[in-house]
Design a protein around this motif. Sequence first.
Motif, PDB file in Angstrom:
ATOM      1  N   ILE A  80       0.853  -1.188   0.000  1.00  0.00           N
ATOM      2  CA  ILE A  80       0.000   0.000   0.000  1.00  0.00           C
ATOM      3  C   ILE A  80       0.887   1.237   0.000  1.00  0.00           C
ATOM      4  O   ILE A  80       1.716   1.432   0.908  1.00  0.00           O
ATOM      5  CB  ILE A  80      -0.936   0.029   1.225  1.00  0.00           C
ATOM      6  CG1 ILE A  80      -1.642  -1.328   1.415  1.00  0.00           C
ATOM      7  CG2 ILE A  80      -1.943   1.175   1.086  1.00  0.00           C
ATOM      8  CD1 ILE A  80      -2.544  -1.765   0.280  1.00  0.00           C
ATOM      9  N   ALA A  81       0.737   2.063  -1.033  1.00  0.00           N
ATOM     10  CA  ALA A  81       1.530   3.293  -1.134  1.00  0.00           C
ATOM     11  C   ALA A  81       0.987   4.348  -0.172  1.00  0.00           C
ATOM     12  O   ALA A  81      -0.220   4.424   0.083  1.00  0.00           O
ATOM     13  CB  ALA A  81       1.501   3.812  -2.568  1.00  0.00           C
ATOM     14  N   ARG A  82       1.895   5.159   0.347  1.00  0.00           N
ATOM     15  CA  ARG A  82       1.477   6.290   1.170  1.00  0.00           C
ATOM     16  C   ARG A  82       0.911   7.389   0.271  1.00  0.00           C
ATOM     17  O   ARG A  82       1.162   7.417  -0.936  1.00  0.00           O
ATOM     18  CB  ARG A  82       2.659   6.860   1.956  1.00  0.00           C
ATOM     19  CG  ARG A  82       3.358   5.850   2.843  1.00  0.00           C
ATOM     20  CD  ARG A  82       4.476   6.540   3.638  1.00  0.00           C
ATOM     21  NE  ARG A  82       5.388   5.561   4.209  1.00  0.00           N
ATOM     22  CZ  ARG A  82       6.545   5.194   3.650  1.00  0.00           C
ATOM     23  NH1 ARG A  82       6.914   5.718   2.496  1.00  0.00           N
ATOM     24  NH2 ARG A  82       7.315   4.299   4.235  1.00  0.00           N
ATOM     25  N   GLU A  83       0.206   8.317   0.864  1.00  0.00           N
ATOM     26  CA  GLU A  83      -0.334   9.439   0.095  1.00  0.00           C
ATOM     27  C   GLU A  83       0.822  10.211  -0.530  1.00  0.00           C
ATOM     28  O   GLU A  83       1.797  10.550   0.140  1.00  0.00           O
ATOM     29  CB  GLU A  83      -1.144  10.364   1.010  1.00  0.00           C
ATOM     30  CG  GLU A  83      -2.083  11.266   0.226  1.00  0.00           C
ATOM     31  CD  GLU A  83      -3.106  11.960   1.120  1.00  0.00           C
ATOM     32  OE1 GLU A  83      -3.546  13.043   0.743  1.00  0.00           O
ATOM     33  OE2 GLU A  83      -3.438  11.421   2.191  1.00  0.00           O
ATOM     34  N   GLY A  84       0.736  10.465  -1.822  1.00  0.00           N
ATOM     35  CA  GLY A  84       1.785  11.197  -2.521  1.00  0.00           C
ATOM     36  C   GLY A  84       2.921  10.330  -3.035  1.00  0.00           C
ATOM     37  O   GLY A  84       3.755  10.794  -3.820  1.00  0.00           O
ATOM     38  N   GLN A  85       2.991   9.058  -2.616  1.00  0.00           N
ATOM     39  CA  GLN A  85       4.056   8.157  -3.071  1.00  0.00           C
ATOM     40  C   GLN A  85       3.665   7.544  -4.417  1.00  0.00           C
ATOM     41  O   GLN A  85       2.497   7.245  -4.670  1.00  0.00           O
ATOM     42  CB  GLN A  85       4.263   7.043  -2.036  1.00  0.00           C
ATOM     43  CG  GLN A  85       5.394   6.069  -2.363  1.00  0.00           C
ATOM     44  CD  GLN A  85       5.520   4.963  -1.320  1.00  0.00           C
ATOM     45  OE1 GLN A  85       4.688   4.856  -0.403  1.00  0.00           O
ATOM     46  NE2 GLN A  85       6.539   4.128  -1.443  1.00  0.00           N
TER      47      GLN A  85
END
Length: 814
Positions: A451-456
């Motif tokens: 799961i990517a972080r926000e903005g990643q």
Amino acid sequence: MADVPAHARVVIIGGGVIGCSVAYHLTKLGWKDVVLLERKQLTSGTTWHAAGLIAQLRATKNMTKLAKYSQELYGNLEEETGVATGFKRCGSITVALTDERREEIYRQAAMARAFGVDVEEISPQEVLKRYEHLNIDGVKGAVYLDKDGQGDPANIALALAKGARQRGGRVIERTIVTGITKQGRRVTGVDWQQGEETGHITADMVVNCAGMWGHEVGRMAGVNVPLHACEHFYIVTEAILGLSQLPVLRVPDECAYYKEDAGKMLLGAFEPHAKPWAMEGIPKDFEFDQLPEDFDHFEPILEAAVSRMPMLAEAGIHTFFNGPESFTPDDAYHLGLAPEMDNVWVAAGFNSIGIQSAGGAGMALSQWMDAGEKPFDLGDVDISRMQPFQGNKTYLFERSKETLGLLYADHFPYRQKATARGVRRTPFHDHLLARGAVMGELAGWERANWIAREGQEREYRYSWKRQNFFENVAEEHRAIRTNVGMYDMSSFGKVRVEGRDAEAFMNYIGGGDYTVPNGKIVYTQFLNRRGGIEADVTVTRMSEFAYLVVTPAATRLADEAWMRRNIGNFNVVITDVTAGEGVLAVMGPQSRALLQAVSPNDFSNDVNPFGTAQEIEIGMGLARVHRVTYVGELGWEVYVSADQAGHVFETLMHAGQDFDLKLCGMHMMDTCRMEKGFRHFGHDITAEDHVLEAGLGFAVKTSKPDFMGREAVLEKKEAGLEMRLVQFKLTDPEPLLYHNEPVLRDGEIVGYLSSGAYGHTLGGAMGLGYVPCKGESAAELLASSYEIDVMGMRVKAEASLKPMYDPTSERVKM
């Protein structure tokens, strides 16, 4: 025209190198009534124009074993048959032009040593000594295998065919198969045509060795053989003055391979974007045919090659060749008993490595046919790994554009296919994408891997070092270990076994005890006659006459086929229900509290202890929870019908805000199971790994009177273990482990890692691997000093037979 007999024990369809190899090896085992039918002439499809490179090193132990067998066979074939095979052990060199490729080939070299293959890492200057024509600018390193070689593909096939004939096999050319007759799950015979003459041959079994026609022949037999033909290019120069025998040279970073042949140089390509061929079908008259030249397509490869090997600039081009070869969706060939039928075998789709594979593949398949069970683990290439949808022609067209080029692409860990994606989606697919999921693909299923972080950025950046998702997975791992996480397990196979004999059938097919109350979950293996593991599953008793078998996503079809083949006279119905339910795993110390927040049901140990299932209300819907874990923490798998899956997901996410619930992916699951020492089917446990040596004796109940593999389990108990599956952790936290790294005991290579991943809680890379232990106690085994070879460097490792994380499973049962 040759006479076609009225009956055969086996009809082999296709006279390329693999069909000839199967005929050769069956007759070598003493089979009579072996008939090979070839539509035109032997070798006239792909074999005749193959480059004839013969390498030993493949991606796994057993594939390497088969490739080694091929080169040993070809070395002796000329003497046996009198047919010149052109086989020469000229050696091979693979060079790396990047640091990442250098790590890949050096890791392969370490793996080769564990598999008993002679290999040498060499410097750019040492490359130049062996290959004076090479421009070594940019070369970072290389590996050299002295026993690799090359041969004449057509003559190798003709020698195998002659060997088969010498032992009574019938090889009949100009005979096309026009149909295959069937009765239930068995074929009964083959319709054929020779010119204007037609006929029928009855057969006990059929082998589909039809190469790029394999998909079409499969359809005739009622089986799925996913493969597609692509154009494959090479050039041959004019004779070059003074050019003598050279090792085969591979420069994968420039998509090229080189072979000296009779004073000429052959340059071949595995370009990144391939050209699929014959979407409308292969022409009926195709025989020794070439495809139209496409110099524009080949030109970028040639430009790089002229720079890499300057003598090519002076050499004229004698031949520009374009011929078709077949490629499969995962770049592994198809071998074995087709899951849809009980007497249809497949050996096809060799992805440009048919010559080096054919000897070993023919040997393995013939032994399987003769004994009725695999001679060793063939899971990498077993045809039952292919999903039914993968026979779709549009899918195959799109995927084949990529798979040809992947042969020479960097084989990074976790590398995902880019083409033909999005076919199978779980009910939570869009919910996960909306929250940053980065998808991988397995058996066609889109699965959230991290799961990517926000903005990643939401994509993989591949490397042999720590990849861009390393910290994401570490955070997901910590959430599971210390709080609560949730991930999608819907892709795992779900097979219902129902009927009045369901209990008796399960007690026969599996090693566990299924005479249990409704709602009880049994972790178990399906064993073969040698005590090897054919399937690793959890079985839940749903009612008096029904069980739910949950399998790994990749082996659902194989596990279902195993059950069907062993159904005998048991009165049961077997049904795949995988797509009917979504499954969310809710795991971690706070999982009980989260479930209690969304459901009025009781999740206490008194009502729902570990290893039991119960029906629950959840939000405004209904579900079933199974208290099991593959991550080694308190937790439940929530099964919900597909129509209510979205609602249940939203209900858990909303309530999860109060618990700091973290969405997680499949990579996290792998790191957690590795710390807990949980086995992974296909890597740590396979058809050739004895269940006791795998450390799974607790799941086998020999007190039952009759189940598959029982005698082999009792014999092993009596004789003692020869191997043990050991858990390792590197003492240096920096190096990474994936699989196949050599295991050294007191300085000597004794085995290799069957799987590896990073233990984020324990603080180091970890792996599982079998270590010989005949006549030794567990204490004696663990008293030794262990190291793991990581890219040629020895790294100290701790060893344990008990799980290094939570060895008594207190956390699971809290």
